[in-house]
Design a protein around this motif. Structure first.
Motif, PDB file in Angstrom:
ATOM      1  N   LEU A  26      95.658 -55.846  62.955  1.00  0.00           N
ATOM      2  CA  LEU A  26      97.091 -55.909  63.199  1.00  0.00           C
ATOM      3  C   LEU A  26      97.775 -56.122  61.863  1.00  0.00           C
ATOM      4  CD1 LEU A  26      97.245 -58.310  66.284  1.00  0.00           C
ATOM      5  CD2 LEU A  26      97.148 -55.817  66.278  1.00  0.00           C
ATOM      6  N   ILE A  57      88.797 -59.528  64.509  1.00  0.00           N
ATOM      7  CA  ILE A  57      90.196 -59.143  64.506  1.00  0.00           C
ATOM      8  C   ILE A  57      90.797 -59.578  63.183  1.00  0.00           C
ATOM      9  CG2 ILE A  57      92.448 -59.424  65.590  1.00  0.00           C
ATOM     10  CD1 ILE A  57      90.966 -59.976  68.228  1.00  0.00           C
ATOM     11  N   THR A 104      83.460 -59.781  68.169  1.00  0.00           N
ATOM     12  CA  THR A 104      84.593 -58.938  67.787  1.00  0.00           C
ATOM     13  C   THR A 104      85.355 -59.565  66.628  1.00  0.00           C
ATOM     14  OG1 THR A 104      84.792 -58.151  70.056  1.00  0.00           O
ATOM     15  CG2 THR A 104      86.718 -57.873  68.640  1.00  0.00           C
ATOM     16  N   ALA A 130     100.381 -46.928  65.665  1.00  0.00           N
ATOM     17  CA  ALA A 130      98.988 -47.356  65.736  1.00  0.00           C
ATOM     18  C   ALA A 130      98.109 -46.147  65.458  1.00  0.00           C
ATOM     19  CB  ALA A 130      98.663 -47.952  67.097  1.00  0.00           C
ATOM     20  N   ASP A 166      87.191 -54.727  64.200  1.00  0.00           N
ATOM     21  CA  ASP A 166      87.366 -53.918  65.402  1.00  0.00           C
ATOM     22  C   ASP A 166      88.838 -53.606  65.636  1.00  0.00           C
ATOM     23  OD1 ASP A 166      84.544 -53.977  66.662  1.00  0.00           O
ATOM     24  OD2 ASP A 166      84.948 -56.065  66.133  1.00  0.00           O
ATOM     25  N   LEU A 167      89.679 -54.594  65.333  1.00  0.00           N
ATOM     26  CA  LEU A 167      91.116 -54.472  65.516  1.00  0.00           C
ATOM     27  C   LEU A 167      91.794 -55.033  64.274  1.00  0.00           C
ATOM     28  CD1 LEU A 167      93.691 -54.042  67.275  1.00  0.00           C
ATOM     29  CD2 LEU A 167      93.302 -56.348  68.194  1.00  0.00           C
ATOM     30  N   CYS A 189      91.379 -49.263  74.843  1.00  0.00           N
ATOM     31  CA  CYS A 189      91.332 -48.435  73.636  1.00  0.00           C
ATOM     32  C   CYS A 189      90.116 -48.802  72.792  1.00  0.00           C
ATOM     33  CB  CYS A 189      92.620 -48.599  72.825  1.00  0.00           C
ATOM     34  SG  CYS A 189      92.673 -47.546  71.360  1.00  0.00           S
ATOM     35  N   LEU A 190      89.874 -50.098  72.623  1.00  0.00           N
ATOM     36  CA  LEU A 190      88.706 -50.534  71.847  1.00  0.00           C
ATOM     37  C   LEU A 190      87.410 -50.028  72.484  1.00  0.00           C
ATOM     38  CD1 LEU A 190      89.734 -54.213  70.952  1.00  0.00           C
ATOM     39  CD2 LEU A 190      89.817 -52.191  69.467  1.00  0.00           C
ATOM     40  N   SER A 245      87.660 -48.589  64.683  1.00  0.00           N
ATOM     41  CA  SER A 245      88.678 -49.629  64.521  1.00  0.00           C
ATOM     42  C   SER A 245      90.038 -49.110  64.958  1.00  0.00           C
ATOM     43  CB  SER A 245      88.772 -50.064  63.062  1.00  0.00           C
ATOM     44  OG  SER A 245      87.551 -50.602  62.615  1.00  0.00           O
ATOM     45  N   LEU A 246      90.776 -49.991  65.611  1.00  0.00           N
ATOM     46  CA  LEU A 246      92.151 -49.714  65.985  1.00  0.00           C
ATOM     47  C   LEU A 246      93.057 -50.499  65.042  1.00  0.00           C
ATOM     48  CD1 LEU A 246      94.376 -48.648  67.917  1.00  0.00           C
ATOM     49  CD2 LEU A 246      93.983 -50.719  69.300  1.00  0.00           C
ATOM     50  N   ILE A 259      95.054 -52.402  74.819  1.00  0.00           N
ATOM     51  CA  ILE A 259      94.149 -52.505  73.665  1.00  0.00           C
ATOM     52  C   ILE A 259      92.684 -52.674  74.049  1.00  0.00           C
ATOM     53  CG2 ILE A 259      93.567 -53.982  71.685  1.00  0.00           C
ATOM     54  CD1 ILE A 259      96.528 -53.883  70.931  1.00  0.00           C
TER      55      ILE A 259
END
Length: 168
Positions: A69, A4, A2, A119, A66-67, A151-152, A125-126, A148
């Motif tokens: 922020l 991030i 993953t 968000a 994938d995520l 959600c992923l 992708s989140l 999260i």
């Protein structure tokens, strides 16, 4: 594994005039909370719709994060345009994230109502907009991060597991 990504949005930090505190704070929190192996990537861009939009597209479409922020750019000042940039790249907004982050933050500071975090989803992708201050980042991540991993999973992104004792 993953991926991030943490995108700090700050004119001063991008010019080296100000130390990026938000990006490192978010990464420290994530490393404490996530138990599965992840790759972390940090980037700093100036405020503004185009810079943020282009960085988000690159992190999601080219690097397959994938995520993502984001930290900073969520206030009411003229240069705070992170949510506007994110709206240009997402397919679905998830407003509950922002609602919960503001609610949690209001327990700390009355000015949390000025924050415009939200968000959304782009492909697999989140993207989550966080405030820029380290203490506020922690409050917001404690509030929303339990949702999260699910959600992923729902959007087909990388899998992460959490240490339940990491949440204050």
């Amino acid at each position: 594994m993953t991926l991030i990504a943490i995108l700090t949005v700050s004119d001063r930090a991008s010019r080296g005039e100000y130390e990026d505190l938000g990006g490192p704070a978010a990464e420290r929190w994530l490393r404490r909370a996530i138990t599965t192996p992840c790759e972390y990537r940090r980037r700093i861009v100036p405020d503004g719709v185009e810079c943020v939009r282009d960085a988000l597209v690159d992190l999601v479409d080219q690097h397959h994060a994938d995520l993502v922020l984001t930290t900073g750019g969520t206030g009411p000042s003229p240069r705070d345009l992170t949510p506007e940039a994110m709206h240009q790249v997402i397919a679905k907004e998830l407003p509950g994230f922002g609602e919960l982050m503001r609610q949690a933050s209001l327990k700390q500071v009355a000015t949390a109502i000025l924050s415009r975090q939200t968000a959304g989803v782009r492909g697999r992708s989140l993207i989550v907009n966080l405030p820029g201050k380290p203490a506020s980042i922690e409050v917001c991540l404690n509030a929303v991060f339990p949702a999260i991993p699910y959600c992923l999973e729902l959007i087909g992104a990388g899998r992460i597991e959490l240490d339940p004792t990491a949440f204050a």
